[in-house]
Design a protein around this motif. Structure first.
Motif, mmCIF file in Angstrom:
data_model
loop_
_atom_site.group_PDB
_atom_site.id
_atom_site.type_symbol
_atom_site.label_atom_id
_atom_site.label_comp_id
_atom_site.label_asym_id
_atom_site.label_seq_id
_atom_site.Cartn_x
_atom_site.Cartn_y
_atom_site.Cartn_z
ATOM 1 N N ARG A 105 0.790 -1.226 0.000
ATOM 2 C CA ARG A 105 0.000 0.000 0.000
ATOM 3 C C ARG A 105 0.825 1.280 0.000
ATOM 4 O O ARG A 105 0.365 2.316 -0.497
ATOM 5 C CB ARG A 105 -0.933 0.015 1.220
ATOM 6 C CG ARG A 105 -1.938 -1.128 1.229
ATOM 7 C CD ARG A 105 -2.820 -1.053 2.456
ATOM 8 N NE ARG A 105 -3.775 -2.165 2.499
ATOM 9 C CZ ARG A 105 -4.658 -2.342 3.487
ATOM 10 N NH1 ARG A 105 -4.702 -1.476 4.508
ATOM 11 N NH2 ARG A 105 -5.480 -3.376 3.471
ATOM 12 N N LYS A 106 2.034 1.222 0.566
ATOM 13 C CA LYS A 106 2.788 2.457 0.792
ATOM 14 C C LYS A 106 4.050 2.597 -0.059
ATOM 15 O O LYS A 106 4.449 3.706 -0.407
ATOM 16 C CB LYS A 106 3.201 2.549 2.272
ATOM 17 C CG LYS A 106 2.035 2.607 3.252
ATOM 18 C CD LYS A 106 1.371 3.970 3.233
ATOM 19 C CE LYS A 106 0.326 4.079 4.347
ATOM 20 N NZ LYS A 106 -0.338 5.397 4.334
ATOM 21 N N LEU A 107 4.699 1.476 -0.363
ATOM 22 C CA LEU A 107 6.011 1.550 -1.012
ATOM 23 C C LEU A 107 5.869 2.025 -2.459
ATOM 24 O O LEU A 107 5.219 1.381 -3.284
ATOM 25 C CB LEU A 107 6.711 0.195 -0.967
ATOM 26 C CG LEU A 107 8.125 0.134 -1.539
ATOM 27 C CD1 LEU A 107 9.029 1.194 -0.920
ATOM 28 C CD2 LEU A 107 8.724 -1.247 -1.349
ATOM 29 N N ASN A 108 6.522 3.146 -2.741
ATOM 30 C CA ASN A 108 6.431 3.760 -4.064
ATOM 31 C C ASN A 108 7.833 4.118 -4.540
ATOM 32 O O ASN A 108 8.557 4.868 -3.878
ATOM 33 C CB ASN A 108 5.560 5.019 -3.980
ATOM 34 C CG ASN A 108 5.594 5.823 -5.268
ATOM 35 O OD1 ASN A 108 5.728 5.263 -6.361
ATOM 36 N ND2 ASN A 108 5.493 7.141 -5.153
ATOM 37 N N TYR A 109 8.227 3.583 -5.691
ATOM 38 C CA TYR A 109 9.567 3.858 -6.213
ATOM 39 C C TYR A 109 9.612 5.049 -7.166
ATOM 40 O O TYR A 109 10.695 5.457 -7.592
ATOM 41 C CB TYR A 109 10.108 2.623 -6.945
ATOM 42 C CG TYR A 109 10.288 1.426 -6.062
ATOM 43 C CD1 TYR A 109 11.166 1.460 -4.982
ATOM 44 C CD2 TYR A 109 9.565 0.252 -6.281
ATOM 45 C CE1 TYR A 109 11.324 0.363 -4.160
ATOM 46 C CE2 TYR A 109 9.721 -0.844 -5.465
ATOM 47 C CZ TYR A 109 10.596 -0.778 -4.401
ATOM 48 O OH TYR A 109 10.756 -1.855 -3.584
ATOM 49 N N ASN A 110 8.472 5.604 -7.485
ATOM 50 C CA ASN A 110 8.434 6.752 -8.399
ATOM 51 C C ASN A 110 8.716 8.032 -7.614
ATOM 52 O O ASN A 110 7.828 8.865 -7.384
ATOM 53 C CB ASN A 110 7.084 6.820 -9.102
ATOM 54 C CG ASN A 110 7.067 7.873 -10.193
ATOM 55 O OD1 ASN A 110 8.108 8.183 -10.781
ATOM 56 N ND2 ASN A 110 5.905 8.435 -10.466
ATOM 57 N N GLN A 111 9.983 8.181 -7.203
ATOM 58 C CA GLN A 111 10.367 9.314 -6.363
ATOM 59 C C GLN A 111 11.513 10.091 -7.007
ATOM 60 O O GLN A 111 12.343 9.521 -7.733
ATOM 61 C CB GLN A 111 10.795 8.834 -4.970
ATOM 62 C CG GLN A 111 9.685 8.140 -4.198
ATOM 63 C CD GLN A 111 10.085 7.869 -2.761
ATOM 64 O OE1 GLN A 111 10.685 8.716 -2.090
ATOM 65 N NE2 GLN A 111 9.735 6.687 -2.268
ATOM 66 N N ASP A 112 11.563 11.373 -6.725
ATOM 67 C CA ASP A 112 12.629 12.244 -7.213
ATOM 68 C C ASP A 112 13.859 12.029 -6.342
ATOM 69 O O ASP A 112 14.149 12.810 -5.431
ATOM 70 C CB ASP A 112 12.163 13.706 -7.146
ATOM 71 C CG ASP A 112 13.221 14.670 -7.687
ATOM 72 O OD1 ASP A 112 14.158 14.210 -8.374
ATOM 73 O OD2 ASP A 112 13.119 15.878 -7.401
ATOM 74 N N GLN A 113 14.576 10.945 -6.616
ATOM 75 C CA GLN A 113 15.658 10.535 -5.721
ATOM 76 C C GLN A 113 16.729 9.756 -6.482
ATOM 77 O O GLN A 113 16.427 8.854 -7.261
ATOM 78 C CB GLN A 113 15.095 9.651 -4.601
ATOM 79 C CG GLN A 113 16.120 9.180 -3.595
ATOM 80 C CD GLN A 113 16.695 10.315 -2.777
ATOM 81 O OE1 GLN A 113 15.961 11.236 -2.413
ATOM 82 N NE2 GLN A 113 17.985 10.276 -2.508
ATOM 83 N N ALA A 151 6.462 -9.006 -7.394
ATOM 84 C CA ALA A 151 6.005 -7.844 -8.169
ATOM 85 C C ALA A 151 6.825 -6.615 -7.834
ATOM 86 O O ALA A 151 7.234 -5.851 -8.727
ATOM 87 C CB ALA A 151 4.519 -7.591 -7.905
ATOM 88 N N LYS A 152 7.087 -6.402 -6.559
ATOM 89 C CA LYS A 152 7.901 -5.263 -6.153
ATOM 90 C C LYS A 152 9.344 -5.433 -6.618
ATOM 91 O O LYS A 152 10.027 -4.465 -6.979
ATOM 92 C CB LYS A 152 7.853 -5.096 -4.634
ATOM 93 C CG LYS A 152 6.532 -4.536 -4.112
ATOM 94 C CD LYS A 152 6.323 -3.099 -4.572
ATOM 95 C CE LYS A 152 5.036 -2.506 -4.037
ATOM 96 N NZ LYS A 152 4.808 -1.125 -4.530
ATOM 97 N N ALA A 153 9.833 -6.669 -6.638
ATOM 98 C CA ALA A 153 11.198 -6.925 -7.114
ATOM 99 C C ALA A 153 11.334 -6.564 -8.583
ATOM 100 O O ALA A 153 12.331 -5.955 -9.010
ATOM 101 C CB ALA A 153 11.571 -8.386 -6.885
#
Length: 501
Positions: A105-113, A151-153
């Motif tokens: 629910r929380k983990l999001n890789y679409n970050q400006d990082q 899926a997250k991998a």
């Protein structure tokens, strides 16, 4: 007679106190290892519960101040992902519900990082793949139809692929997550660490195996070919390689930071591919010969064997410095010699020979030196870096061409040989020594290594545990009692160090 007996007892006590190897391991078969296992499990539970209570969802945990901090705008779950496999291995199924829910629910890789390619691969991708694997093997970990970890991998790996889009195929040091762009290092003229370029393969290859998408395998494999095509002297690779040219940009050779896991993954890639990729075994055996000839030398007073560094490359003087990170090597040497089997089984093979016996002895010798990093300090915890007293002639090039003295097991002599500089005296809860002890115990079945691991665990318990509410902290000075805490708990404390202890 009483006087004689008292004198003998006194000498025995004196000899025992000066014996850094210890006599206690002889009672290993009488120890209740179930009780000890529960104590280790308790240390993990205290650490995990403290993180959950004080810093849930944060990338870093600061146990002294009882708060968390992020390494990216919204956090990437570094501690959560790094802990998943330990939770499963310890059968703490009641503590899996919230991490799994958070991931979904929380983990999001679409970050400006910007993220480090290596760290993101071994901790994030590796953690997710380990969790996925264990769900297929452990009955209580999850349903076999649970696809969240895989899926997250896949999502992580796809975000990392732009790091491989250099001209040579050597991955860039970093990748920008939302921009999908590989970024060269801000230091070292844009070069990547050799260890990092050669330490992405296990995860990427396993993901290809799981998904049937060979892109991950090909990208990671390409980096190994580029490194091999440099034809490093004695198969000892310098610590920097440029992602555009694919050429080494340094002469410095070391098995500590920036060099270490390149060698580790040679053996593990061979084993991962069920021994079918013989090229990795050959690369490892040639590198080990180079290590034995050019890097292994001895200390001045006790003749301990240690892995020196070559700041100016092969043919130049050695530096008597050894990172704690190098302590992955004893277990690796033993695993390479026996291909992961027990020593007793490996010795029955027609291919077993004196060369392999010498490798096992070297693994034992280096394991003793790594144990010494703990044994000689006031806290029983190892420093980040150890320096050694060594004779000038033992720091000349190619020490392996000269006979090396036998080790003397005297704690007083050992203490003369180890130098802990103030800037190197911190302990970051690193797992390399306990990892090697675990492998040495499994391979040799010698209870000595199990007991050393137990003593290290007790040192962590005594000097790094703050309180049940706060958990455990890395420390600033292993020769200060009590050692000042650094107010940081490393994710690999939960992911590797505790479970291996």
């Amino acid at each position: 007679m009483l006087t004689l007996a008292f004198a003998l007892d006194k000498n025995l006590i004196k000899e025992t106190n000066d014996n850094p190897v210890g006599l206690y391991h002889h009672v290993g078969s009488y120890v209740n290892w179930d009780t000890r296992r529960e104590k280790v499990k308790s240390a993990f539970i205290i650490s995990w519960d403290a993180y959950c209570a004080n810093a849930w969802g944060y990338d870093r945990y600061h146990p002294v101040s009882e708060k968390g901090s992020q390494m990216s705008p919204d956090g990437l779950g570094w501690i959560i992902v790094d802990s998943l496999d330990t939770i499963m291995l310890m059968n703490l199924t009641d503590r899996l519900v919230e991490p799994r829910k958070w991931l979904q629910r929380k983990l999001n890789y679409n970050q400006d990082q910007d993220v480090n390619t290596f760290e993101m691969t071994i901790r994030m991708l590796g953690g997710l793949l380990s969790a996925h694997y264990l769900t297929t093997k452990l009955p209580n970990a999850a349903s076999r139809r649970d696809s969240v970890y895989l899926a997250k991998a896949v999502e992580v790996a796809d975000r990392l692929l732009p790091a491989y889009e250099s001209r040579s195929g050597i991955p860039y040091a970093s990748v920008h997550l939302s921009k999908a762009k590989g970024l060269p290092s801000h230091a070292d003229g844009g070069s990547s660490s050799t260890a990092e370029a050669g330490t992405l393969q296990l995860e990427m290859k396993y993901l290809s195996y799981l998904t049937g998408n060979d892109t991950y395998w090909r990208k990671a494999e390409r980096a190994m070919k580029v490194l091999s095509d440099n034809h490093a002297k004695a198969d000892l690779v310098p610590i920097l390689v440029h992602p555009e040219s694919g050429r080494f940009t340094s002469r410095e050779i070391r098995l500590g930071s920036r060099g270490d896991s390149y060698y580790e993954y040679l053996v593990k890639q061979f084993l991962q591919t069920s021994g079918q990729e013989l090229v990795y075994l050959h690369m490892w055996e040639e590198a080990l010969e180079g290590i034995q000839k050019h890097l292994i030398t001895t200390t001045k007073h006790s003749g301990l064997k240690f892995v020196a560094e070559l700041p100016q490359g092969i043919g130049e003087p050695l530096s008597p410095k050894m990172d704690h990170l190098v302590c992955f090597l004893p277990g690796l040497i033993a695993m390479g010699a026996t291909r992961g089997h027990t020593l007793s089984k490996a010795r029955t093979w027609p291919s077993w020979d004196d060369k392999k016996e010498d490798q096992i002895q070297l693994a034992r010798d280096l394991m003793k030196t790594c144990w010494g990093m703990y044994a000689v300090t006031e806290t029983g915890l190892a420093p980040e870096i150890a320096w050694f007293h060594a004779n000038e002639e033992d720091l000349r090039p190619a020490p392996g061409d000269r006979p090396l003295p036998r080790t003397r097991d005297s704690l007083a002599e050992w203490k003369k040989d180890y130098i802990v500089k103030p800037l190197d005296a911190h302990n970051l809860q690193r797992p390399e020594t306990v990892e090697s002890l675990f492998m040495m115990w499994r391979i040799t079945q010698d209870p000595l290594y199990r007991e050393w691991g137990w003593k290290i665990f007790n040192a962590f318990e005594k000097h790094t545990k703050l309180s049940p509410e706060q958990g455990y902290s890395s420390v600033d000075d292993v020769n200060a009692t009590p050692p000042p805490p650094r107010d940081n708990m490393e994710s690999f404390w939960l992911g590797e160090a505790v479970v291996l202890d």
